[in-house]
Design an enzyme around this catalytic site. Structure first.
Site, PDB file in Angstrom:
ATOM      1  CB  VAL A  14      -0.963   0.005   1.214  1.00  0.00           C
ATOM      2  CG1 VAL A  14      -1.824   1.264   1.203  1.00  0.00           C
ATOM      3  CG2 VAL A  14      -1.846  -1.242   1.205  1.00  0.00           C
ATOM      4  CE  LYS A  44      10.330  -6.016  11.629  1.00  0.00           C
ATOM      5  NZ  LYS A  44       9.274  -6.958  11.889  1.00  0.00           N
ATOM      6  CD  GLU A 129     -13.357   5.443   2.118  1.00  0.00           C
ATOM      7  OE1 GLU A 129     -14.052   6.443   2.221  1.00  0.00           O
ATOM      8  OE2 GLU A 129     -13.822   4.285   2.214  1.00  0.00           O
ATOM      9  CB  ILE A 136     -15.542   0.166  -1.889  1.00  0.00           C
ATOM     10  CG1 ILE A 136     -15.304  -0.981  -2.852  1.00  0.00           C
ATOM     11  CG2 ILE A 136     -16.983   0.614  -1.929  1.00  0.00           C
ATOM     12  CD1 ILE A 136     -16.190  -2.178  -2.585  1.00  0.00           C
ATOM     13  CD  GLU A 190      -2.806 -11.833   4.946  1.00  0.00           C
ATOM     14  OE1 GLU A 190      -1.737 -11.973   5.554  1.00  0.00           O
ATOM     15  OE2 GLU A 190      -3.226 -10.753   4.550  1.00  0.00           O
ATOM     16  CE  LYS A 205     -12.144  -5.940   5.314  1.00  0.00           C
ATOM     17  NZ  LYS A 205     -12.089  -6.901   4.215  1.00  0.00           N
ATOM     18  N   GLY A 302      -5.665  -4.593  -2.672  1.00  0.00           N
ATOM     19  CA  GLY A 302      -4.698  -4.413  -3.758  1.00  0.00           C
ATOM     20  C   GLY A 302      -4.012  -3.065  -3.659  1.00  0.00           C
TER      21      GLY A 302
HETATM   22  N1  LIG Z   1      -2.431  -4.972   0.779  1.00  0.00           N
HETATM   23  C1  LIG Z   1      -3.717  -4.671   0.663  1.00  0.00           C
HETATM   24  O1  LIG Z   1      -4.354  -4.944  -0.357  1.00  0.00           O
HETATM   25  C2  LIG Z   1      -4.426  -3.979   1.783  1.00  0.00           C
HETATM   26  C3  LIG Z   1      -5.783  -3.639   1.636  1.00  0.00           C
HETATM   27  C4  LIG Z   1      -6.447  -2.946   2.664  1.00  0.00           C
HETATM   28  C5  LIG Z   1      -5.752  -2.633   3.814  1.00  0.00           C
HETATM   29  N2  LIG Z   1      -4.434  -3.006   3.939  1.00  0.00           N
HETATM   30  C6  LIG Z   1      -3.747  -2.658   5.180  1.00  0.00           C
HETATM   31  O2  LIG Z   1      -2.645  -1.808   4.881  1.00  0.00           O
HETATM   32  C7  LIG Z   1      -1.599  -2.021   5.814  1.00  0.00           C
HETATM   33  C8  LIG Z   1      -0.305  -2.326   5.062  1.00  0.00           C
HETATM   34  O3  LIG Z   1      -0.493  -3.470   4.273  1.00  0.00           O
HETATM   35  P1  LIG Z   1       0.567  -3.871   3.138  1.00  0.00           P
HETATM   36  O4  LIG Z   1      -0.099  -4.937   2.359  1.00  0.00           O
HETATM   37  O5  LIG Z   1       1.070  -2.651   2.458  1.00  0.00           O
HETATM   38  O6  LIG Z   1       1.723  -4.507   4.026  1.00  0.00           O
HETATM   39  P2  LIG Z   1       3.231  -4.863   3.578  1.00  0.00           P
HETATM   40  O7  LIG Z   1       3.336  -4.936   2.106  1.00  0.00           O
HETATM   41  O8  LIG Z   1       3.655  -6.019   4.401  1.00  0.00           O
HETATM   42  O9  LIG Z   1       4.059  -3.573   4.047  1.00  0.00           O
HETATM   43  C9  LIG Z   1       4.314  -3.296   5.397  1.00  0.00           C
HETATM   44  C10 LIG Z   1       5.389  -2.238   5.458  1.00  0.00           C
HETATM   45  O10 LIG Z   1       5.575  -1.868   6.816  1.00  0.00           O
HETATM   46  C11 LIG Z   1       6.969  -1.945   7.133  1.00  0.00           C
HETATM   47  N3  LIG Z   1       7.078  -2.323   8.529  1.00  0.00           N
HETATM   48  C12 LIG Z   1       6.572  -3.402   9.135  1.00  0.00           C
HETATM   49  N4  LIG Z   1       6.888  -3.404  10.447  1.00  0.00           N
HETATM   50  C13 LIG Z   1       7.611  -2.277  10.659  1.00  0.00           C
HETATM   51  C14 LIG Z   1       8.235  -1.701  11.787  1.00  0.00           C
HETATM   52  N5  LIG Z   1       8.198  -2.292  12.982  1.00  0.00           N
HETATM   53  N6  LIG Z   1       8.886  -0.530  11.641  1.00  0.00           N
HETATM   54  C15 LIG Z   1       8.937   0.072  10.443  1.00  0.00           C
HETATM   55  N7  LIG Z   1       8.370  -0.409   9.319  1.00  0.00           N
HETATM   56  C16 LIG Z   1       7.717  -1.577   9.436  1.00  0.00           C
HETATM   57  C17 LIG Z   1       7.529  -2.982   6.197  1.00  0.00           C
HETATM   58  O11 LIG Z   1       8.923  -2.768   6.045  1.00  0.00           O
HETATM   59  P3  LIG Z   1       9.834  -3.648   5.043  1.00  0.00           P
HETATM   60  O12 LIG Z   1       9.322  -3.307   3.669  1.00  0.00           O
HETATM   61  O13 LIG Z   1      11.206  -3.196   5.266  1.00  0.00           O
HETATM   62  O14 LIG Z   1       9.569  -5.059   5.420  1.00  0.00           O
HETATM   63  C18 LIG Z   1       6.748  -2.690   4.919  1.00  0.00           C
HETATM   64  O15 LIG Z   1       7.340  -1.659   4.199  1.00  0.00           O
HETATM   65  C19 LIG Z   1      -2.086  -3.158   6.738  1.00  0.00           C
HETATM   66  O16 LIG Z   1      -2.659  -2.606   7.883  1.00  0.00           O
HETATM   67  C20 LIG Z   1      -3.147  -3.849   5.896  1.00  0.00           C
HETATM   68  O17 LIG Z   1      -4.120  -4.506   6.672  1.00  0.00           O
HETATM   69  C21 LIG Z   1      -3.766  -3.651   2.956  1.00  0.00           C
END
Ligand SMILES: NC(=O)c1ccc[n+]([C@@H]2O[C@H](COP(=O)([O-])OP(=O)(O)OC[C@H]3O[C@@H](n4cnc5c(N)ncnc54)[C@H](OP(=O)(O)O)[C@@H]3O)[C@@H](O)[C@H]2O)c1
Length: 420
Positions: A14, A44, A129, A136, A190, A205, A302
């Site tokens: 995201v 991270k 949002e 959506i 997942e 949700k 996504g």
């Molecule tokens: N993906 C989706 O389609 C989607 C949809 C709706 C909502 N969301 C929500 O959006 C959020 C992010 O999802 P994502 O899919 O983008 O996750 P992701 O791809 O796993 O990205 C997580 C990011 O956070 C960083 N991170 C994790 N722990 C950390 C820490 N302790 N300190 C600093 N940085 C840290 C990671 O660093 P590194 O890159 O270095 O590992 C990575 O850049 C979540 O809450 C998820 O539920 C996601």
């Protein structure tokens, strides 16, 4: 031109999308008088290869405090996920006077009331949002467009993973485990899909949506939740016989000043809009006094759908057009014993008198049978057959299942689902 300085904490799927959108749409942002500068991004692992270009002059850090304590930064975007560390990031940002935009449904559903209080006390803005149904605009719709309408029901297919799984079983007649495996390979599920297939994601949700739509917060533990793991392939064959399909639905409805909020697979008629929503797509129907029925559909997750919701919140904040997070505050009763028509599937050992016996149990619990469905028998020791009922309380259906399961002909615990 307003210059706004932001920090992004977490920059994976995201976060990377947010960076790309903000970089690609600079001209459009300038047209509306905004210059958004990403001062710092926190990740991270600083050595990980990134799939987005780090903007010139943006610092990469692994310490969230560099962003949270930076006096220049106006708004923090939290897209790191998880609950424990994200809670600290979001709470500390608010306490440091920063607006927060987050996509973190797990965090909000767990700490909704605390966040609401903290945001008010610190007079900051809070956008979420992206946390419910990805791309959506359900949150803004409920916060603004339907604020002065009386919402009576919000229901929908709000988990792409289960919709993908059920859509594939329905069209390809394959078993649950192999679809889950392929969903993982394709990135729709997942590595541990429990939260999706057991309905916990939808429950989180629904808690957020219910607070927003009705002003009443329902703790997750009170929301009756049935996952998709008890569905068998024959249920799809029976669904077809009933000109229907099976969809995983979350619903929250106000009936006589009591909320009926639950998550379950449901039998959906092929004539209903929800039956036409396949794959990872989401759909939500809001019923309200003024607008009657509003349907929102689109990508529930996504990179770009979710990042789009994040930047939409950002613009609302910077254009002074954001809403208070949860504008309504009401208290309603909670009704766990909701009334619906039901689909009940039994698996029995073939013998004389089963239908008579089930009829008697239905009679005992005041359940009126609408239809009896029976596919040709291929194994006398494993005969799935189905009844559909007229409207009755779920408590009666549960009692029916308990009683039938105690009969010697019952081979498995009966499965029931509401008819949507
Ligand atoms: N993906 C989706 O389609 C989607 C949809 C709706 C909502 N969301 C929500 O959006 C959020 C992010 O999802 P994502 O899919 O983008 O996750 P992701 O791809 O796993 O990205 C997580 C990011 O956070 C960083 N991170 C994790 N722990 C950390 C820490 N302790 N300190 C600093 N940085 C840290 C990671 O660093 P590194 O890159 O270095 O590992 C990575 O850049 C979540 O809450 C998820 O539920 C996601």
């Amino acid at each position: 031109m307003k210059t706004k300085i932001i920090g992004i904490i977490g920059c994976g799927v995201v976060g990377g999308g947010v960076v790309n959108i903000l970089q690609n749409q600079m001209k459009l942002l300038r047209n509306i008088g905004l210059n958004i500068v990403i001062k710092s991004i926190c990740v991270k692992n600083l050595n990980k290869k990134r799939d987005f270009a780090l903007p010139k002059n943006t610092k990469l850090t692994s310490d969230p405090d560099i962003i949270i304590k930076d006096k220049d930064i106006d708004t923090v975007i939290e897209v790191m996920g998880g609950v424990y560390e994200a809670k600290k990031v979001v709470f500390d940002s608010i306490l440091n006077g920063k607006n927060v935009v987050t996509a973190n449904k797990a965090l909000i559903s767990k700490h909704l009331l605390e966040i609401n209080t903290l945001v008010t006390e610190n007079d900051v803005q809070f956008g979420y949002e992206a946390a419910v149904c990805g791309g959506i605009p359900i949150i803004h719709t409920l916060q603004k467009d339907l604020l002065l309408d009386n919402v009576t029901e919000v229901s929908g297919i709000i988990n792409g993973t289960t919709n993908y799984i059920l859509s594939r079983i329905s069209t390809e007649n394959i078993d649950l485990d192999s679809v889950i495996d392929s969903a993982k390979t394709l990135g729709y599920a997942e590595a541990d899909p429990t939260a999706d297939i057991e309905g916990y994601d939808i429950r989180s949700k629904l808690g957020i949506i219910s607070k927003l739509a009705f002003g009443h917060y329902i703790p997750e533990s009170m929301i009756e939740t049935q996952g998709i793991t008890n569905i068998i392939r024959d249920d799809f064959l029976y669904a077809k016989m009933l000109n229907s399909t099976i969809k995983m639905i979350g619903t929250s409805k106000l009936v006589n000043n009591r909320l009926q909020t639950y998550v379950s697979p449901m039998l959906v008629s092929n004539n209903h809009n929800f039956s036409q929503v396949h794959g990872a797509t989401n759909i939500v129907e809001i019923k309200s006094d003024n607008l009657e029925s509003t349907l929102l559909t689109g990508e529930g997750a996504g990179r770009y759908p979710t990042a789009n919701s994040v930047v939409s919140d950002l613009i609302s904040i910077f254009m002074n057009n954001s809403s208070v997070p949860f504008p309504k505050n009401e208290t309603f009763g909670f009704e766990q014993d909701y009334e619906k028509c039901f689909y009940v599937r039994f698996i029995v050992k073939d013998q004389i008198g089963i239908i008579k016996n089930i009829g008697e149990v239905c009679n005992k619990y005041n359940i009126s049978i609408d239809s009896i469905q029976q596919l040709p028998i291929s194994d006398n020791n494993y005969v799935p057959f189905v009844i559909t009922t007229n409207e009755t309380n779920i408590k009666n259906i549960k009692s029916l299942c308990v009683d039938v399961n105690m009969c010697d002909y019952s081979q498995e615990y009966p499965f029931y689902m509401p008819i949507y």
